[in-house]
Design a protein around this motif. Structure first.
Motif, PDB file in Angstrom:
ATOM      1  N   ALA A 127      37.257  50.478  42.864  1.00  0.00           N
ATOM      2  CA  ALA A 127      38.646  50.203  42.498  1.00  0.00           C
ATOM      3  C   ALA A 127      39.571  51.176  43.207  1.00  0.00           C
ATOM      4  CB  ALA A 127      38.815  50.323  40.978  1.00  0.00           C
ATOM      5  N   GLN A 128      40.806  50.752  43.390  1.00  0.00           N
ATOM      6  CA  GLN A 128      41.800  51.572  44.071  1.00  0.00           C
ATOM      7  C   GLN A 128      41.943  52.930  43.372  1.00  0.00           C
ATOM      8  OE1 GLN A 128      43.320  50.784  46.926  1.00  0.00           O
ATOM      9  NE2 GLN A 128      44.443  52.719  46.939  1.00  0.00           N
ATOM     10  N   PRO A 173      24.979  43.226  48.069  1.00  0.00           N
ATOM     11  CA  PRO A 173      25.472  42.430  49.204  1.00  0.00           C
ATOM     12  C   PRO A 173      26.891  42.812  49.622  1.00  0.00           C
ATOM     13  CG  PRO A 173      24.564  41.020  47.454  1.00  0.00           C
ATOM     14  CD  PRO A 173      24.658  42.397  46.894  1.00  0.00           C
ATOM     15  N   ALA A 174      27.210  42.584  50.898  1.00  0.00           N
ATOM     16  CA  ALA A 174      28.572  42.821  51.397  1.00  0.00           C
ATOM     17  C   ALA A 174      29.503  41.784  50.775  1.00  0.00           C
ATOM     18  CB  ALA A 174      28.598  42.697  52.910  1.00  0.00           C
ATOM     19  N   ARG A 175      30.731  42.158  50.529  1.00  0.00           N
ATOM     20  CA  ARG A 175      31.734  41.225  49.988  1.00  0.00           C
ATOM     21  C   ARG A 175      32.810  40.966  51.028  1.00  0.00           C
ATOM     22  NH1 ARG A 175      28.462  39.400  46.275  1.00  0.00           N
ATOM     23  NH2 ARG A 175      28.091  40.809  44.536  1.00  0.00           N
ATOM     24  N   GLN A 176      33.324  39.740  51.035  1.00  0.00           N
ATOM     25  CA  GLN A 176      34.426  39.376  51.935  1.00  0.00           C
ATOM     26  C   GLN A 176      35.696  39.297  51.108  1.00  0.00           C
ATOM     27  OE1 GLN A 176      33.814  38.783  55.183  1.00  0.00           O
ATOM     28  NE2 GLN A 176      31.584  38.950  54.968  1.00  0.00           N
ATOM     29  N   SER A 177      36.736  39.950  51.541  1.00  0.00           N
ATOM     30  CA  SER A 177      38.017  39.837  50.839  1.00  0.00           C
ATOM     31  C   SER A 177      39.132  40.272  51.783  1.00  0.00           C
ATOM     32  CB  SER A 177      38.017  40.719  49.584  1.00  0.00           C
ATOM     33  OG  SER A 177      39.298  40.730  49.005  1.00  0.00           O
ATOM     34  N   GLU A 178      40.286  39.645  51.647  1.00  0.00           N
ATOM     35  CA  GLU A 178      41.424  40.068  52.474  1.00  0.00           C
ATOM     36  C   GLU A 178      42.019  41.359  51.920  1.00  0.00           C
ATOM     37  OE1 GLU A 178      44.103  36.806  52.830  1.00  0.00           O
ATOM     38  OE2 GLU A 178      42.654  35.659  54.012  1.00  0.00           O
ATOM     39  N   SER A 179      41.787  41.636  50.614  1.00  0.00           N
ATOM     40  CA  SER A 179      42.311  42.867  50.018  1.00  0.00           C
ATOM     41  C   SER A 179      41.283  43.984  50.168  1.00  0.00           C
ATOM     42  CB  SER A 179      42.573  42.683  48.529  1.00  0.00           C
ATOM     43  OG  SER A 179      43.203  41.484  48.295  1.00  0.00           O
ATOM     44  N   GLN A 180      41.801  45.166  50.419  1.00  0.00           N
ATOM     45  CA  GLN A 180      40.935  46.347  50.548  1.00  0.00           C
ATOM     46  C   GLN A 180      41.257  47.323  49.425  1.00  0.00           C
ATOM     47  OE1 GLN A 180      39.081  47.196  53.869  1.00  0.00           O
ATOM     48  NE2 GLN A 180      39.128  44.979  53.893  1.00  0.00           N
ATOM     49  N   VAL A 181      40.297  48.121  49.021  1.00  0.00           N
ATOM     50  CA  VAL A 181      40.557  49.187  48.057  1.00  0.00           C
ATOM     51  C   VAL A 181      40.098  50.507  48.677  1.00  0.00           C
ATOM     52  CG1 VAL A 181      40.421  47.798  45.940  1.00  0.00           C
ATOM     53  CG2 VAL A 181      38.333  48.798  46.880  1.00  0.00           C
ATOM     54  N   THR A 182      40.825  51.549  48.366  1.00  0.00           N
ATOM     55  CA  THR A 182      40.486  52.877  48.883  1.00  0.00           C
ATOM     56  C   THR A 182      40.163  53.785  47.708  1.00  0.00           C
ATOM     57  OG1 THR A 182      41.888  52.576  50.823  1.00  0.00           O
ATOM     58  CG2 THR A 182      41.337  54.843  50.235  1.00  0.00           C
ATOM     59  N   LEU A 183      39.035  54.434  47.793  1.00  0.00           N
ATOM     60  CA  LEU A 183      38.589  55.307  46.706  1.00  0.00           C
ATOM     61  C   LEU A 183      38.010  56.593  47.303  1.00  0.00           C
ATOM     62  CD1 LEU A 183      35.235  53.935  45.281  1.00  0.00           C
ATOM     63  CD2 LEU A 183      36.316  52.960  47.279  1.00  0.00           C
ATOM     64  N   GLU A 240      37.743  44.427  48.552  1.00  0.00           N
ATOM     65  CA  GLU A 240      37.732  44.322  47.093  1.00  0.00           C
ATOM     66  C   GLU A 240      36.469  43.565  46.651  1.00  0.00           C
ATOM     67  OE1 GLU A 240      41.158  42.272  45.627  1.00  0.00           O
ATOM     68  OE2 GLU A 240      41.152  43.451  43.792  1.00  0.00           O
ATOM     69  N   GLY A 241      35.874  43.995  45.561  1.00  0.00           N
ATOM     70  CA  GLY A 241      34.656  43.342  45.067  1.00  0.00           C
ATOM     71  C   GLY A 241      33.389  44.065  45.486  1.00  0.00           C
ATOM     72  N   THR A 242      33.526  44.998  46.452  1.00  0.00           N
ATOM     73  CA  THR A 242      32.364  45.789  46.898  1.00  0.00           C
ATOM     74  C   THR A 242      31.953  46.743  45.771  1.00  0.00           C
ATOM     75  OG1 THR A 242      33.185  45.720  49.160  1.00  0.00           O
ATOM     76  CG2 THR A 242      31.578  47.442  48.657  1.00  0.00           C
TER      77      THR A 242
END
Ligand code: FES
Length: 250
Positions: A79-80, A6-16, A27-29
């Motif tokens: 994760a970042q 499922p898609a996750r909602q978060s104000e924080s983003q991570v780049t990988l 974050e959480g994806t």
């Protein structure tokens, strides 16, 4: 497209980085979803974007730079600065081995069509180039009888890989809790959880969520089993109550 989790909602983003491609996700994806959203396909059987990740089939293994092992990408949060590889000779070898084990206790042919038909296990085997099964047949369930007690669908244990998608659909999507996994290891099997051990005498409400979720044609509408997959269909939703059942005309 089914993104696997499922898609996750978060104000924080991570780049990988996945296979050299930079991907940014909330974050959480899961790593699987991050890859699929970037157009990178990872083999999967137990994952679906309508169900919480479960990590039972082990086909979605990936390699993470600087970490050992081969974690399942469907249960691994992105994760970042993570560096992910989804393709390598070793991963292909491991995934092929897993598919061979599944096929050692599976009829190996689709019910719904030529070749792999709608059977996702056979489709994955094709994609991975698995032509032969090196392992002796477990044949644990190959003599098991098909449960045809439900008027709309049948359950064929010989095709079941116990990925639990049906159980999770029954619980998470429908909230009926009619199905469970019975037994352990090679002896485990989906069960309607009653003494009579069939769908008709269980708590099943024939909603079809399990049939929709099944990746291997183990749970299949009787009409589809008899007449094949319809070439065209119209789906309407009944307005009689708030449940939202869909009816399919072929
Ligand atoms: Fe990840 Fe099955 S798809 S373990």
């Amino acid at each position: 497209i089914d993104y696997g989790t499922p898609a996750r909602q978060s104000e924080s983003q991570v780049t990988l980085e996945i296979d050299g491609q930079t991907v940014t996700v909330p974050e959480g994806t899961s790593v699987m979803r991050a890859a699929m959203e970037a157009g990178i396909d990872i083999p999967k059987l137990c994952a679906s974007d309508s169900l919480e990740p479960y990590g039972s089939c082990r086909l979605c293994m990936v390699e993470i730079e600087g970490k050992g092992g081969y974690p399942a990408s469907c249960t691994l949060p992105a994760a970042q600065d993570m560096q992910v590889r989804t393709q390598s000779e070793k991963l292909n070898q491991l995934r092929s081995g897993v598919v061979e084990l599944y096929l050692s206790d599976h009829p190996g042919e689709s019910v719904t069509g030529e070749g792999s038909g709608d059977d996702e296990l056979l489709q994955v085997a094709d994609k991975l180039g698995v032509k032969e099964v090196r392992y002796p047949s477990g044949r644990n369930h190959q003599d098991a009888e098909v449960d045809v007690s439900n008027p709309y669908f049948a359950f064929d244990p010989t095709r079941c890989i116990v990925c639990s998608r049906c159980v999770r659909a029954c619980n998470e999507v429908q909230g009926t809790f009619a199905l469970t996994v019975d037994g352990r290891g090679f002896g485990s099997m989906i069960s309607a959880g009653t003494d009579q051990d069939d769908f008709l005498n269980s708590e099943c409400v024939s909603c079809g969520a399990c049939v929709q979720a099944c990746p291997t044609e183990a749970l299949l509408e009787k009409e589809v089993a008899e007449q094949g997959v319809p070439e065209e269909s119209v789906v309407t939703t009944c307005a009689y109550c708030g449940v939202g059942c869909s009816f399919q005309a072929e």
